[in-house]
Design an enzyme around this catalytic site. Structure first.
Site, PDB file in Angstrom:
ATOM      1  N   LYS A  21       0.841  -1.216   0.000  1.00  0.00           N
ATOM      2  CA  LYS A  21       0.000   0.000   0.000  1.00  0.00           C
ATOM      3  C   LYS A  21       0.862   1.247   0.000  1.00  0.00           C
ATOM      4  CE  LYS A  21      -2.555  -0.697   3.654  1.00  0.00           C
ATOM      5  NZ  LYS A  21      -2.483  -2.075   4.128  1.00  0.00           N
ATOM      6  N   ASP A 152      -9.827  -6.348  10.035  1.00  0.00           N
ATOM      7  CA  ASP A 152      -9.128  -6.478  11.318  1.00  0.00           C
ATOM      8  C   ASP A 152      -9.907  -5.675  12.367  1.00  0.00           C
ATOM      9  OD1 ASP A 152      -7.135  -7.654   9.883  1.00  0.00           O
ATOM     10  OD2 ASP A 152      -5.708  -5.987  10.048  1.00  0.00           O
ATOM     11  N   LYS A 192      -7.804 -15.889  -9.359  1.00  0.00           N
ATOM     12  CA  LYS A 192      -9.044 -15.976  -8.583  1.00  0.00           C
ATOM     13  C   LYS A 192      -9.468 -14.609  -8.032  1.00  0.00           C
ATOM     14  CE  LYS A 192     -10.510 -19.649  -8.351  1.00  0.00           C
ATOM     15  NZ  LYS A 192     -11.275 -20.299  -9.467  1.00  0.00           N
ATOM     16  N   THR A 193     -10.743 -14.308  -8.195  1.00  0.00           N
ATOM     17  CA  THR A 193     -11.237 -12.988  -7.769  1.00  0.00           C
ATOM     18  C   THR A 193     -12.006 -13.036  -6.437  1.00  0.00           C
ATOM     19  OG1 THR A 193     -13.346 -13.203  -8.919  1.00  0.00           O
ATOM     20  CG2 THR A 193     -11.515 -12.271 -10.176  1.00  0.00           C
ATOM     21  N   CYS A 389      25.875   5.802  12.566  1.00  0.00           N
ATOM     22  CA  CYS A 389      25.423   5.884  13.963  1.00  0.00           C
ATOM     23  C   CYS A 389      26.206   4.897  14.834  1.00  0.00           C
ATOM     24  CB  CYS A 389      23.915   5.709  14.049  1.00  0.00           C
ATOM     25  SG  CYS A 389      23.254   6.567  15.490  1.00  0.00           S
ATOM     26  N   LEU A 390      25.605   3.761  15.233  1.00  0.00           N
ATOM     27  CA  LEU A 390      26.399   2.808  16.018  1.00  0.00           C
ATOM     28  C   LEU A 390      27.640   2.386  15.217  1.00  0.00           C
ATOM     29  CD1 LEU A 390      26.595   1.068  18.600  1.00  0.00           C
ATOM     30  CD2 LEU A 390      25.402  -0.733  17.367  1.00  0.00           C
ATOM     31  N   GLY A 391      27.524   2.370  13.897  1.00  0.00           N
ATOM     32  CA  GLY A 391      28.657   2.019  13.029  1.00  0.00           C
ATOM     33  C   GLY A 391      29.802   3.004  13.197  1.00  0.00           C
ATOM     34  N   MET A 392      29.463   4.281  13.344  1.00  0.00           N
ATOM     35  CA  MET A 392      30.485   5.314  13.596  1.00  0.00           C
ATOM     36  C   MET A 392      31.087   5.102  14.979  1.00  0.00           C
ATOM     37  SD  MET A 392      30.430   8.328  15.634  1.00  0.00           S
ATOM     38  CE  MET A 392      31.029   9.986  15.660  1.00  0.00           C
ATOM     39  N   GLN A 393      30.220   4.804  15.950  1.00  0.00           N
ATOM     40  CA  GLN A 393      30.717   4.600  17.323  1.00  0.00           C
ATOM     41  C   GLN A 393      31.689   3.421  17.362  1.00  0.00           C
ATOM     42  OE1 GLN A 393      27.098   4.314  19.684  1.00  0.00           O
ATOM     43  NE2 GLN A 393      26.560   6.465  19.363  1.00  0.00           N
ATOM     44  N   HIS A 515      21.975   9.745  10.500  1.00  0.00           N
ATOM     45  CA  HIS A 515      21.484   8.743   9.542  1.00  0.00           C
ATOM     46  C   HIS A 515      21.305   9.376   8.162  1.00  0.00           C
ATOM     47  CE1 HIS A 515      20.512   5.481  12.403  1.00  0.00           C
ATOM     48  NE2 HIS A 515      20.437   6.494  13.262  1.00  0.00           N
ATOM     49  N   GLU A 517      21.019   7.992   5.408  1.00  0.00           N
ATOM     50  CA  GLU A 517      20.108   7.209   4.560  1.00  0.00           C
ATOM     51  C   GLU A 517      18.679   7.753   4.587  1.00  0.00           C
ATOM     52  OE1 GLU A 517      21.427   6.285   7.408  1.00  0.00           O
ATOM     53  OE2 GLU A 517      20.098   5.014   8.609  1.00  0.00           O
TER      54      GLU A 517
END
Ligand code: GLN
Length: 541
Positions: A21, A152, A192-193, A389-393, A515, A517
């Site tokens: 969606k 739902d 199938k519908t 982030c943690l990668g830099m740390q 971040h 990204e």
């Protein structure tokens, strides 16, 4: 309730979840925007959490953070990547948030004398949130995506709010698009519908007639199938839209254009279809993405590697960087924990043919020693490295241990009694006891040093990037780091926090506390990812 002058599109889902969606909403938004309309997309999540910030990625995938510091659903990432415009807290509402608001109004006495009920109080609060983006006057069209499936229990109040809103908005001012699945039965060789018919029936029971059905399918829908769906679901033939599996999510706007989804929507909303959508830049991007001239293998070291949704924005930022560099990227998923028990010399097996290493963000102890090893490996072997982030740390911790000789250096998140707290809490974070929404969240300014690689990548001195973390580089160690060749190339000007570190004698070794990204879009690929991939291509030789 005051009704805004905006047009509203509601997107619901049936048959099963995970039909995409978010991608359909983002694709439709893109097509309408490309025709000159001002569009925004919001997502309503029917769960009880206030936001997904406290959820494990296994539960929910990535938590996407907006400029204003909202921790939101990853679909907002798609909205931003497709529309190339920021979203905010108003673009993501949860049941928890709705109830929180109603209950605090009840406590204040706003409903004094009344019984507070799902209808009208909860549905009114949902409608208030639907209309609020329209009321800003910034948009011609607001697309509201309802999470989960029709039928739902928890999405019921939202469907009821849509029913009421459609009534209030009047004819020609709103539309319901229902996304459904047309399964293919291999044995019978048939599409199938029935599941679609049933799901539309459920919507009708709640008083909502969908105007358009977008049918997810693995096979093209023949005319007879479309006719059957149209007949059973009170939807015109042309409003039965095929949404066939695509090679990439970025194909979907063009596929929807082919099916004339944008035209049908505009006609349904009594809006002009005169302007053809301008999609040149989008098509150029797709052209580059699909015609790579080279290939690189990039290792992504993380702890949720079985679940790519946990790193959604990183993967999409890499996709944008792929197009910029006209290259194919093969991602080698490396489980951080699996590196732990291996000695430095044995790590090669995990990084065979790898031209670049990304160490992913994360929380907690699991996998961190593996990430620290990966950061050290990239540093020593001069492999292009991007630590997020943690990668830099982890990059900073490995440098402290190996180069500065600070044995046992760590982040206080992992070892609160470490003798060298290289990464630690800011004072203002120390007394915080609540976990929800209390990190350093959202956009913060960062100033780049002119002599740095970061500056040459961003080509400007002042940048703004989004954060989601609690721990920071401990400035008492900064001088030692810089003396030994790890430079703080980006600093938060207000609090003097280290936001970017980089190595001087390395082809590309950058760690960022933020971040990047989260800000990469199709039309605005993030320069850090593009240049990291460019460096990896170079390293490959
Ligand atoms: N756990 C670290 C912190 O809180 C890093 C967070 C992250 O990588 N997003 O500072």
């Amino acid at each position: 309730m005051q009704i805004p002058n905006t047009k509203f599109i509601f997107v619901t889902g049936g048959v099963t979840s995970s039909l995409g969606k978010g991608i359909i909403s983002a694709s439709l938004g893109k097509l309408l925007q490309a025709r000159g309309y001002k569009v925004t997309i919001q997502k309503f999540d029917p769960y009880i959490n206030i936001d997904p910030g406290t959820m494990n990625p296994y539960e929910h995938g990535e938590c996407y953070v907006t400029d204003d510091g909202a921790e939101t659903d990853l679909d907002l990432g798609h909205y931003e990547r497709f529309l190339n415009q920021p979203t905010s807290q108003s673009n993501n509402i949860t049941t928890g948030r709705v109830y929180n608001e109603v209950i605090s109004k009840e406590r204040k006495g706003d409903y004094l004398g009344k019984t507070v009920q799902v209808i009208p109080h909860i549905t009114d609060e949902i409608k208030r949130n639907i209309y609020s983006l329209g009321k800003t006057g910034n948009y011609d069209i607001v697309i509201t995506e309802i999470g989960g499936c029709v039928g739902d229990i928890e999405s019921l109040p939202y469907v009821e709010a849509i029913r009421q809103a459609r009534w209030e908005l009047g004819t020609g001012n709103s539309l319901v698009i229902h996304l459904t699945l047309i399964p293919y039965l291999k044995a019978a060789k048939e599409l199938k519908t029935k599941p679609t018919q049933n799901s539309v029936k459920t919507l009708l029971e709640y008083g909502v007639q969908p105007n358009i059905l977008v049918c997810r399918t693995e096979h093209h829908l023949p005319i007879e199938i479309r006719q059957k769906i149209s007949r059973f679901c009170n939807v015109s033939l042309q409003s039965v839209i095929e949404s066939i599996d695509a090679e990439t999510i970025y194909d979907v706007p063009l596929l929807m254009r082919k099916e004339k989804l944008d035209e049908i929507v505009l006609e349904g909303l009594s809006l002009s279809v005169e302007n053809e959508p301008k999609l040149e830049q989008w098509k150029q991007f797709l052209g580059k993405l699909k015609n790579p001239t080279t290939e690189v293998k990039i290792a992504l070291v993380g702890k949720y590697v079985e679940l790519p949704d946990a790193y959604k924005s990183i993967i999409e930022a890499l996709t944008h960087a792929r197009a910029v560099n006209e290259c194919k990227i093969r991602i080698e998923w490396v489980q951080a924990e699996s590196l732990f028990s291996h000695s430095e010399d044995n790590l090669g097996q995990f990084f065979e043919d790898v031209s670049g290493i990304i160490v992913a963000p994360g929380f907690g102890e699991r996998g961190i020693e593996g990430k620290i090893k990966a950061a050290a490996y990239a540093r020593e072997r001069k492999i292009p490295f991007l630590g997020i982030c943690l990668g830099m740390q982890c990059a900073v911790i490995s440098f402290a241990r190996d180069v500065l000789g600070l044995t046992g250096a760590n982040s206080t998140e992992i070892d609160s009694s470490t003798s060298h707290p290289i990464i630690s809490l800011m004072e203002e974070q120390e007394d915080i006891t609540q976990l929800g929404g209390t990190m350093r969240l959202g956009a913060y300014p960062c100033k780049l040093k002119k002599s740095s690689k970061a500056f040459s990548i961003y080509e400007k001195q002042s940048i703004s990037e989004r954060h989601r973390h609690r721990y920071e580089f401990n400035n008492t160690y900064l001088e030692d780091f810089e003396k030994k060749g790890m430079m703080a190339s980006g600093i938060n000007p207000e609090k003097n926090l280290v936001e970017i570190v980089e190595l001087k004698n390395h082809p590309f070794y950058i760690g960022v506390q933020f971040h990047p990204e989260l800000k990469s879009t199709v039309e605005n690929p993030h320069p850090l990812f593009s240049s990291f991939i460019a460096a990896s291509i170079l390293a490959k030789g």
